[in-house]
Design an enzyme around this catalytic site. Structure first.
Site, PDB file in Angstrom:
ATOM      1  N   ASN A 186       0.842  -1.418  -0.166  1.00 49.28           N
ATOM      2  CA  ASN A 186       0.289   0.264   0.001  1.00 49.28           C
ATOM      3  C   ASN A 186       0.875   1.722  -0.271  1.00 49.28           C
ATOM      4  O   ASN A 186       1.662   1.375   1.016  1.00 49.28           O
ATOM      5  CB  ASN A 186      -0.166   0.049   1.722  1.00 49.28           C
ATOM      6  CG  ASN A 186      -1.792   1.294   1.165  1.00 49.28           C
ATOM      7  OD1 ASN A 186      -2.116   1.976   0.256  1.00 49.28           O
ATOM      8  ND2 ASN A 186      -2.190   1.432   1.915  1.00 49.28           N
ATOM      9  N   TRP A 187       1.309   1.785  -0.767  1.00 49.91           N
ATOM     10  CA  TRP A 187       1.919   3.051  -1.503  1.00 49.91           C
ATOM     11  C   TRP A 187       1.393   4.318  -0.297  1.00 49.91           C
ATOM     12  O   TRP A 187       2.147   5.270  -0.398  1.00 49.91           O
ATOM     13  CB  TRP A 187       1.827   3.440  -3.166  1.00 49.91           C
ATOM     14  CG  TRP A 187       3.221   2.485  -3.927  1.00 49.91           C
ATOM     15  CD1 TRP A 187       3.682   0.843  -3.067  1.00 49.91           C
ATOM     16  CD2 TRP A 187       3.419   2.228  -4.723  1.00 49.91           C
ATOM     17  NE1 TRP A 187       4.214   0.667  -4.173  1.00 49.91           N
ATOM     18  CE2 TRP A 187       4.372   1.227  -5.180  1.00 49.91           C
ATOM     19  CE3 TRP A 187       3.414   3.318  -5.926  1.00 49.91           C
ATOM     20  CZ2 TRP A 187       5.031   0.925  -6.104  1.00 49.91           C
ATOM     21  CZ3 TRP A 187       3.422   2.964  -7.074  1.00 49.91           C
ATOM     22  CH2 TRP A 187       5.082   2.145  -7.151  1.00 49.91           C
ATOM     23  N   LYS A 188      -0.258   4.292  -0.066  1.00 49.50           N
ATOM     24  CA  LYS A 188      -0.320   5.373   0.629  1.00 49.50           C
ATOM     25  C   LYS A 188      -0.571   6.698  -0.655  1.00 49.50           C
ATOM     26  O   LYS A 188      -0.344   6.193  -1.982  1.00 49.50           O
ATOM     27  CB  LYS A 188      -0.475   5.879   2.311  1.00 49.50           C
ATOM     28  CG  LYS A 188      -0.784   4.383   2.455  1.00 49.50           C
ATOM     29  CD  LYS A 188      -0.623   4.513   4.042  1.00 49.50           C
ATOM     30  CE  LYS A 188      -0.216   3.357   5.449  1.00 49.50           C
ATOM     31  NZ  LYS A 188      -0.176   3.158   5.995  1.00 49.50           N
ATOM     32  N   HIS A 190      -9.559   1.268   4.905  1.00 46.76           N
ATOM     33  CA  HIS A 190      -7.752   1.675   5.160  1.00 46.76           C
ATOM     34  C   HIS A 190      -8.574   2.127   6.854  1.00 46.76           C
ATOM     35  O   HIS A 190      -9.100   3.517   6.227  1.00 46.76           O
ATOM     36  CB  HIS A 190      -7.217   2.038   4.565  1.00 46.76           C
ATOM     37  CG  HIS A 190      -6.125   2.184   4.879  1.00 46.76           C
ATOM     38  ND1 HIS A 190      -5.300   2.967   6.777  1.00 46.76           N
ATOM     39  CD2 HIS A 190      -4.959   1.245   5.139  1.00 46.76           C
ATOM     40  CE1 HIS A 190      -4.258   2.472   6.391  1.00 46.76           C
ATOM     41  NE2 HIS A 190      -3.844   1.270   5.575  1.00 46.76           N
ATOM     42  N   GLU A 229      -7.155   4.585   7.525  1.00 51.95           N
ATOM     43  CA  GLU A 229      -6.793   6.268   7.768  1.00 51.95           C
ATOM     44  C   GLU A 229      -8.050   7.126   6.550  1.00 51.95           C
ATOM     45  O   GLU A 229      -8.340   7.980   6.368  1.00 51.95           O
ATOM     46  CB  GLU A 229      -5.952   6.426   6.699  1.00 51.95           C
ATOM     47  CG  GLU A 229      -4.167   5.963   7.777  1.00 51.95           C
ATOM     48  CD  GLU A 229      -3.133   5.674   6.702  1.00 51.95           C
ATOM     49  OE1 GLU A 229      -3.138   5.205   5.267  1.00 51.95           O
ATOM     50  OE2 GLU A 229      -2.307   4.385   7.419  1.00 51.95           O
ATOM     51  N   GLU A 250      -5.734  -4.961  10.122  1.00 49.05           N
ATOM     52  CA  GLU A 250      -4.840  -3.736  10.877  1.00 49.05           C
ATOM     53  C   GLU A 250      -4.760  -2.811  12.087  1.00 49.05           C
ATOM     54  O   GLU A 250      -5.622  -2.272  12.316  1.00 49.05           O
ATOM     55  CB  GLU A 250      -4.561  -2.477   9.513  1.00 49.05           C
ATOM     56  CG  GLU A 250      -4.290  -3.122   8.114  1.00 49.05           C
ATOM     57  CD  GLU A 250      -3.876  -2.545   7.132  1.00 49.05           C
ATOM     58  OE1 GLU A 250      -2.955  -2.219   6.666  1.00 49.05           O
ATOM     59  OE2 GLU A 250      -3.998  -1.257   6.764  1.00 49.05           O
ATOM     60  N   GLY A 264       2.484   2.270  10.317  1.00 50.12           N
ATOM     61  CA  GLY A 264       3.673   2.932  10.562  1.00 50.12           C
ATOM     62  C   GLY A 264       3.985   3.363  12.310  1.00 50.12           C
ATOM     63  O   GLY A 264       4.715   4.879  12.718  1.00 50.12           O
ATOM     64  N   SER A 297       3.067  -2.594  10.606  1.00 50.44           N
ATOM     65  CA  SER A 297       4.653  -2.524  11.042  1.00 50.44           C
ATOM     66  C   SER A 297       5.327  -3.439  10.085  1.00 50.44           C
ATOM     67  O   SER A 297       5.932  -3.895  10.813  1.00 50.44           O
ATOM     68  CB  SER A 297       5.307  -1.800  12.335  1.00 50.44           C
ATOM     69  OG  SER A 297       4.537  -0.068  12.436  1.00 50.44           O
ATOM     70  N   GLY A 340       2.877  -1.291   4.161  1.00 48.70           N
ATOM     71  CA  GLY A 340       2.801   0.280   3.869  1.00 48.70           C
ATOM     72  C   GLY A 340       4.256   0.800   3.945  1.00 48.70           C
ATOM     73  O   GLY A 340       4.851   0.714   2.585  1.00 48.70           O
ATOM     74  N   GLY A 341       5.348   1.448   4.541  1.00 57.34           N
ATOM     75  CA  GLY A 341       6.146   1.611   4.546  1.00 57.34           C
ATOM     76  C   GLY A 341       7.699   0.972   3.935  1.00 57.34           C
ATOM     77  O   GLY A 341       8.196   1.029   3.041  1.00 57.34           O
TER      78      GLY A 341
HETATM   79  P1  13P Z   1       2.629  -0.020   8.093  1.00 51.26           P
HETATM   80  O1  13P Z   1       3.621  -0.759   7.698  1.00 51.26           O
HETATM   81  O2  13P Z   1       3.438   1.342   7.260  1.00 51.26           O
HETATM   82  O3  13P Z   1       3.383   0.370   8.997  1.00 51.26           O
HETATM   83  O4  13P Z   1       1.421   0.523   7.178  1.00 51.26           O
HETATM   84  C1  13P Z   1       0.610  -0.237   7.728  1.00 51.26           C
HETATM   85  C2  13P Z   1      -0.767  -0.106   6.576  1.00 51.26           C
HETATM   86  O5  13P Z   1      -1.518   0.626   7.260  1.00 51.26           O
HETATM   87  C3  13P Z   1      -0.935  -1.221   5.304  1.00 51.26           C
HETATM   88  O6  13P Z   1      -2.316  -0.428   4.369  1.00 51.26           O
END
Ligand code: 13P
Length: 254
Positions: free
Chosen positions: A9-11, A97, A99, A169, A175, A215, A236-237
């Protein structure tokens, strides 16, 4: 056998050039996907065509969207519908998600409509659920996650829910560098599966892939993905760094 999925997930990260370079760097590193494994790249809308061109006809590799509208067409400036995504051969869409729930006030009811829009248009929702730190500390995470699943998914038929991928999640792990332990992940994934089984039966529940997100890193992926009810991750990251994401793909269970 359930699908094992490494989903990036590049966000809202990377320029177009950076995204191209990332996909090229991932392609250049050795990784293979077994028949039951998939790699998915959930990229920003404007990068979908670029990512599809980069991924090409690679087996078991897909490009996903990070969101879609609950409406299929019309005067909704700035929105993107699942029919548009389907017309671009996008097979997966991340729905709900945390967010989007938090910053865009997406409710369980709205997410149920988005899930319907996906499934009625042959697109697989990757449905996200997960509790905040306050809920985890209060010990009510199971009820909270069960509520998210019940309110957004339990109107579906047995056939329809079988086409959903779930991503658990925990918000406190997103994050933050603070991963759920593999035991915490397994416990919640087993609970999610039992909650689905309570309505749809064990064979439907056993067929649904449940990804862990929060994470995930190359250093913890093998242990987390090794849990019996964890079928890969939504990342994500670490998905923004080629070496790390390739290691995460390679950590999927066969
Ligand atoms: P991180 O891997 O950066 O914690 O993000 C997880 C996430 O929200 C994937 O959708």
């Amino acid at each position: 056998m359930r699908k094992q999925i490494a989903a990036a997930n590049w966000k809202m990260n990377l320029t177009l050039t950076e995204g191209e370079a990332l996909l090229d760097a991932i392609s250049a590193k050795p990784h293979t996907l077994a028949p039951n494994q998939e790699a998915i790249y959930a990229v920003p809308f404007p990068y979908i065509s670029m990512a599809q061109a980069k991924v090409g006809a690679k087996t078991n590799v897909y490009v996903a969207a990070q969101n879609c509208s609950n409406k299929l067409s019309g005067a909704y400036t700035g929105e993107v519908s699942v029919t548009m995504l389907q017309s671009m051969c996008v097979k997966y869409v991340v729905i709900g998600h945390s967010e989007r729930r938090e910053y865009f006030n997406e409710s369980n009811e709205l997410l149920a409509q988005k899930v319907d829009a996906c499934l009625e248009n042959q697109t697989t929702p990757i449905f996200c659920c997960g509790e905040s730190l306050a809920i985890r500390e209060a010990g009510t995470q199971n009820d909270y996650v069960a509520g998210q699943l019940t309110e957004s998914l339990f109107h579906l038929s047995e056939t329809a829910i079988s086409h959903v991928v779930i991503a658990y999640e925990p918000i406190w792990a997103i994050g933050t560098g603070k991963t759920a332990s593999s035991d915490q992940a397994q416990e919640m994934h087993a609970f999610i599966r039992s909650h689905i089984a309570s309505k749809y039966g064990a064979s439907v529940a056993d067929s649904i892939s449940i990804l862990y997100g929060g994470s995930v890193k190359s250093a913890n992926a093998v242990e987390i993905f090794g849990q019996p009810d964890v079928d890969g991750g939504l990342v994500g990251g670490a998905s923004l760094i080629a070496d790390k994401f390739v290691a995460i793909i390679n950590a999927l269970k066969k």
